[in-house]
Write a protein that holds these residues in place. Structure first.
Motif, PDB file in Angstrom:
ATOM      1  N   THR A  49       0.802  -1.220   0.000  1.00 22.98           N
ATOM      2  CA  THR A  49       0.000   0.000   0.000  1.00 22.98           C
ATOM      3  C   THR A  49       0.841   1.279   0.000  1.00 22.98           C
ATOM      4  OG1 THR A  49      -0.179   0.273   2.419  1.00 22.98           O
ATOM      5  CG2 THR A  49      -1.748  -1.228   1.361  1.00 22.98           C
ATOM      6  N   GLY A  50       2.157   1.148   0.147  1.00 28.13           N
ATOM      7  CA  GLY A  50       3.006   2.334   0.194  1.00 28.13           C
ATOM      8  C   GLY A  50       2.777   3.181   1.436  1.00 28.13           C
ATOM      9  N   THR A  51       2.386   2.534   2.532  1.00 28.76           N
ATOM     10  CA  THR A  51       2.145   3.267   3.778  1.00 28.76           C
ATOM     11  C   THR A  51       3.033   2.723   4.885  1.00 28.76           C
ATOM     12  OG1 THR A  51       0.339   1.817   4.519  1.00 28.76           O
ATOM     13  CG2 THR A  51      -0.245   3.691   3.110  1.00 28.76           C
ATOM     14  N   ARG A  52       3.082   3.464   5.990  1.00 29.63           N
ATOM     15  CA  ARG A  52       3.948   3.117   7.120  1.00 29.63           C
ATOM     16  C   ARG A  52       3.096   2.714   8.326  1.00 29.63           C
ATOM     17  NH1 ARG A  52       7.523   8.508   7.609  1.00 29.63           N
ATOM     18  NH2 ARG A  52       5.441   9.273   8.136  1.00 29.63           N
ATOM     19  N   ALA A 337     -17.098  22.355  -5.396  1.00 32.93           N
ATOM     20  CA  ALA A 337     -16.587  21.076  -4.887  1.00 32.93           C
ATOM     21  C   ALA A 337     -17.537  20.478  -3.856  1.00 32.93           C
ATOM     22  CB  ALA A 337     -15.200  21.267  -4.277  1.00 32.93           C
ATOM     23  N   PHE A 338     -18.243  21.317  -3.123  1.00 35.49           N
ATOM     24  CA  PHE A 338     -19.186  20.836  -2.124  1.00 35.49           C
ATOM     25  C   PHE A 338     -20.436  20.243  -2.776  1.00 35.49           C
ATOM     26  CE2 PHE A 338     -22.488  21.326   1.143  1.00 35.49           C
ATOM     27  CZ  PHE A 338     -21.846  20.756   2.234  1.00 35.49           C
ATOM     28  N   LEU A 339     -20.643  20.559  -4.045  1.00 35.23           N
ATOM     29  CA  LEU A 339     -21.834  20.092  -4.740  1.00 35.23           C
ATOM     30  C   LEU A 339     -21.458  19.109  -5.831  1.00 35.23           C
ATOM     31  CD1 LEU A 339     -23.814  23.471  -4.812  1.00 35.23           C
ATOM     32  CD2 LEU A 339     -24.049  21.568  -3.206  1.00 35.23           C
ATOM     33  N   GLU A 340     -21.711  19.459  -7.096  1.00 28.37           N
ATOM     34  CA  GLU A 340     -21.592  18.456  -8.156  1.00 28.37           C
ATOM     35  C   GLU A 340     -20.169  18.038  -8.469  1.00 28.37           C
ATOM     36  OE1 GLU A 340     -22.839  22.223 -10.531  1.00 28.37           O
ATOM     37  OE2 GLU A 340     -22.684  21.638  -8.413  1.00 28.37           O
ATOM     38  N   ALA A 341     -19.189  18.912  -8.250  1.00 28.47           N
ATOM     39  CA  ALA A 341     -17.817  18.561  -8.621  1.00 28.47           C
ATOM     40  C   ALA A 341     -17.222  17.519  -7.675  1.00 28.47           C
ATOM     41  CB  ALA A 341     -16.941  19.804  -8.646  1.00 28.47           C
ATOM     42  N   GLY A 342     -17.526  17.610  -6.403  1.00 33.17           N
ATOM     43  CA  GLY A 342     -16.853  16.771  -5.418  1.00 33.17           C
ATOM     44  C   GLY A 342     -15.498  17.356  -5.055  1.00 33.17           C
ATOM     45  N   MET A 343     -14.865  16.770  -4.082  1.00 30.84           N
ATOM     46  CA  MET A 343     -13.599  17.302  -3.579  1.00 30.84           C
ATOM     47  C   MET A 343     -12.539  17.403  -4.674  1.00 30.84           C
ATOM     48  SD  MET A 343     -13.076  15.549   0.178  1.00 30.84           S
ATOM     49  CE  MET A 343     -12.997  13.884  -0.475  1.00 30.84           C
ATOM     50  N   HIS A 344     -11.688  18.415  -4.535  1.00 30.26           N
ATOM     51  CA  HIS A 344     -10.568  18.533  -5.459  1.00 30.26           C
ATOM     52  C   HIS A 344      -9.534  17.450  -5.196  1.00 30.26           C
ATOM     53  CE1 HIS A 344      -6.624  20.235  -6.842  1.00 30.26           C
ATOM     54  NE2 HIS A 344      -7.362  20.453  -7.909  1.00 30.26           N
ATOM     55  N   HIS A 345      -9.273  17.157  -3.927  1.00 30.80           N
ATOM     56  CA  HIS A 345      -8.401  16.022  -3.617  1.00 30.80           C
ATOM     57  C   HIS A 345      -8.563  15.588  -2.169  1.00 30.80           C
ATOM     58  CE1 HIS A 345      -5.663  19.421  -2.489  1.00 30.80           C
ATOM     59  NE2 HIS A 345      -5.229  18.591  -1.550  1.00 30.80           N
ATOM     60  N   LEU A 346      -8.229  14.349  -1.949  1.00 29.73           N
ATOM     61  CA  LEU A 346      -8.043  13.798  -0.615  1.00 29.73           C
ATOM     62  C   LEU A 346      -6.557  13.554  -0.456  1.00 29.73           C
ATOM     63  CD1 LEU A 346      -9.392  12.561   1.990  1.00 29.73           C
ATOM     64  CD2 LEU A 346      -9.185  10.347   0.840  1.00 29.73           C
ATOM     65  N   GLU A 347      -6.023  13.985   0.662  1.00 34.34           N
ATOM     66  CA  GLU A 347      -4.605  13.772   0.945  1.00 34.34           C
ATOM     67  C   GLU A 347      -4.495  12.733   2.052  1.00 34.34           C
ATOM     68  OE1 GLU A 347      -0.591  16.409   1.224  1.00 34.34           O
ATOM     69  OE2 GLU A 347      -2.396  17.265   2.069  1.00 34.34           O
ATOM     70  N   CYS A 348      -3.700  11.700   1.803  1.00 35.87           N
ATOM     71  CA  CYS A 348      -3.517  10.622   2.771  1.00 35.87           C
ATOM     72  C   CYS A 348      -2.045  10.500   3.133  1.00 35.87           C
ATOM     73  CB  CYS A 348      -4.037   9.295   2.217  1.00 35.87           C
ATOM     74  SG  CYS A 348      -5.823   9.278   1.933  1.00 35.87           S
ATOM     75  N   GLN A 349      -1.779   9.829   4.242  1.00 33.99           N
ATOM     76  CA  GLN A 349      -0.410   9.684   4.730  1.00 33.99           C
ATOM     77  C   GLN A 349       0.212   8.405   4.183  1.00 33.99           C
ATOM     78  OE1 GLN A 349      -0.169  10.268   8.985  1.00 33.99           O
ATOM     79  NE2 GLN A 349      -1.696  11.887   8.915  1.00 33.99           N
ATOM     80  N   PHE A 350       1.400   8.547   3.615  1.00 37.66           N
ATOM     81  CA  PHE A 350       2.087   7.463   2.929  1.00 37.66           C
ATOM     82  C   PHE A 350       3.568   7.460   3.276  1.00 37.66           C
ATOM     83  CE2 PHE A 350      -1.443   8.586   0.081  1.00 37.66           C
ATOM     84  CZ  PHE A 350      -1.979   7.344  -0.217  1.00 37.66           C
ATOM     85  N   ASP A 351       4.243   6.406   2.838  1.00 35.93           N
ATOM     86  CA  ASP A 351       5.675   6.460   2.592  1.00 35.93           C
ATOM     87  C   ASP A 351       5.809   7.076   1.207  1.00 35.93           C
ATOM     88  OD1 ASP A 351       8.187   5.376   1.230  1.00 35.93           O
ATOM     89  OD2 ASP A 351       8.570   4.840   3.311  1.00 35.93           O
ATOM     90  N   PHE A 352       6.308   8.283   1.129  1.00 34.40           N
ATOM     91  CA  PHE A 352       6.223   9.096  -0.079  1.00 34.40           C
ATOM     92  C   PHE A 352       6.799   8.382  -1.301  1.00 34.40           C
ATOM     93  CE2 PHE A 352       7.660  12.642  -2.812  1.00 34.40           C
ATOM     94  CZ  PHE A 352       6.486  13.384  -2.895  1.00 34.40           C
ATOM     95  N   ASP A 353       8.025   7.899  -1.196  1.00 33.88           N
ATOM     96  CA  ASP A 353       8.676   7.271  -2.354  1.00 33.88           C
ATOM     97  C   ASP A 353       8.000   5.954  -2.719  1.00 33.88           C
ATOM     98  OD1 ASP A 353      10.569   9.310  -2.641  1.00 33.88           O
ATOM     99  OD2 ASP A 353      11.944   8.357  -1.237  1.00 33.88           O
ATOM    100  N   ALA A 354       7.682   5.147  -1.720  1.00 31.39           N
ATOM    101  CA  ALA A 354       7.071   3.850  -2.005  1.00 31.39           C
ATOM    102  C   ALA A 354       5.722   4.014  -2.681  1.00 31.39           C
ATOM    103  CB  ALA A 354       6.924   3.049  -0.712  1.00 31.39           C
TER     104      ALA A 354
END
Length: 450
Positions: A49-52, A337-354
């Motif tokens: 999953t590329g996460t820590r 974004a709150f309506l029809e477009a939806g969020m611009h992005h979700l940011e999650c925590q990862f091991d960046f390079d992996a």
């Protein structure tokens, strides 16, 4: 960390907390050393999953010890009864309890999903289905335990009664949020509709639970419109994790409806945190908000002038502007974004390079990192292009916001829509990078083609 400066641009100042990070690593290490399950999971998280592992920790429960309490306090943790939490960094909470077996608690979206993915069919679960807090002990060896925990707007540690009436309310409002109507001729009607749904839910459920339900639906909608999200979600679901590693949710808003967006978030229990300004060239700013009990952070983006950043732009109506910035144009192309477009992005925590390397192998490229510090690394996946309605193009052409050539590009190729953001935090750093944001916002301007 809040200060007493009175300056809205500096009232929150986040710094690295290396001593606390080192202590957390030391607390985690015995579980990795003595548990085959934890050690295997740590490897799977990184390679699949590329996460820590550290980013999935919900909390520790450890035997009460004066030396441990002293170290926690010296590293900046503050005590609230038996629980130590760090107000200036992103760290798991530590519970110091008399006579307890050392416990590592990992956060997942669903305990059942985790047990099913791990083929742990005989494990008892504490808490009834959809209760605010559920958990299960998935490994016990050498006097230590590993648990998985799911939270639904609950920040406590006690399993509490959950009635059939509340269960029915959760199911009913979860459906309403997932099926929320998003397209309206007038955006103000869409905000009013969402507000009515939230009010109805709050009449049946605690506000923190309503917030959790709402954002679970928001992630589902964003994921339905973003291939990178679906690829990464499948990788995390293979281990039974879900999106429990989410860092923040980003909305783009028109100036006309920014105050409406903030007001709705505040009804869900959000509190305003730091503000951002990307620079005069980008012409963009943001209000960061946090719902501390539900564990949700929002970035709310809007076109801003330098003068407006110093004011209370989150609550005072923003007057119309003739020129569209990156955020305003995105909203005109795709909707709020709150309506029809939806969020611009979700940011999650990862091991960046992996994470970047693994997603690349799965056909998901990423943009140039816009933050590459020792304590914070950030990059967008390549943007998802969405088709643009002809009526939106006609309106933009009519007021001179785009050129005929740009309109033809949008008509034939679509326009940049959404991203998954890959983030790695080190030393508990809780803040965000303003110095590199100008370039990335300009790079995601739909007029530049992505």
């Amino acid at each position: 960390m809040a200060t007493a400066s009175g300056n809205p641009l500096t009232d929150f100042h986040w710094t690295v907390q290396p001593e606390a990070a080192q202590l957390v690593a030391e607390l985690l290490q015995p579980f990795v050393e003595h548990s085959d399950f934890v050690r295997t999971l740590q490897s799977q998280l990184l390679t699949e999953t590329g996460t820590r592992l550290a980013d999935w920790i919900d909390s520790f429960a450890l035997p009460d010890d004066a030396a441990l309490r002293s170290r926690l306090e010296n590293c900046g943790f503050e005590r609230h009864r038996d629980v130590y939490a760090h107000p200036r960094g992103l760290f798991p909470r530590v519970r110091c309890l008399t006579g307890i077996i050392p416990q590592l608690h990992l956060k997942v979206e669903s305990v059942v999903d985790f047990l099913a993915a791990q083929r742990l069919s005989e494990i008892p679960i504490e808490g009834v289905p959809l209760a605010p807090l559920r958990r299960a002990c998935v490994d016990a060896v050498d006097g230590a335990q590993c648990w998985v925990v799911e939270r639904h707007g609950a920040d406590g540690f006690d399993i509490e009664p959950f009635s059939d009436t509340l269960l029915a309310a959760v199911l009913r409002n979860r459906e309403r949020f997932r099926l929320r109507r998003r397209e309206f001729d007038e955006s103000r009607d869409g905000f009013a509709h969402a507000s009515a749904l939230i009010d109805a839910a709050r009449n049946e459920l605690p506000r923190d639970r309503v917030c959790e339900l709402f954002f679970a639906a928001e992630r589902d909608y964003w994921q339905s419109r973003n291939r990178a999200a679906r690829v990464q979600r499948a990788r995390q679901d293979a281990l039974g994790l879900g999106w429990a590693n989410h860092d923040h949710h980003t909305y783009r808003s028109s100036r006309a409806h920014f105050a409406d967006l903030i007001a709705l978030l505040e009804t869900l229990g959000f509190e305003c945190r730091e503000r951002f300004y990307a620079g005069r060239e980008a012409g963009w700013g943001a209000q960061v908000l946090e719902q501390p009990r539900a564990g949700v952070i929002v970035f709310a983006d809007v076109d801003l002038s330098p003068e407006e950043v110093a004011g209370d732009f989150a609550h005072e109506p923003l007057p119309p502007r003739a020129e569209l910035g990156t955020v305003g144009l995105w909203c005109r192309l795709h909707g709020e974004a709150f309506l029809e477009a939806g969020m611009h992005h979700l940011e999650c925590q990862f091991d960046f390079d992996a994470a970047r390397e693994q997603l690349q192998r799965d056909g998901v490229g990423s943009m140039k990192p816009f933050t590459d510090f020792a304590y914070l690394r950030q990059a967008f996946t390549q943007g998802e292009h969405w088709p643009v309605r002809e009526s939106r193009l006609a309106a933009l052409l009519a007021d001179g916001s785009i050129t005929p050539a740009q309109a033809e590009t949008f008509r034939t190729q679509g326009a940049l829509g959404s991203h998954l953001e890959i983030l790695q935090r080190n030393d508990g750093y809780k803040g965000f990078n303003q110095t590199g944001i100008n370039e990335i916002i300009l790079a995601t301007d739909p007029r530049r083609g992505g």
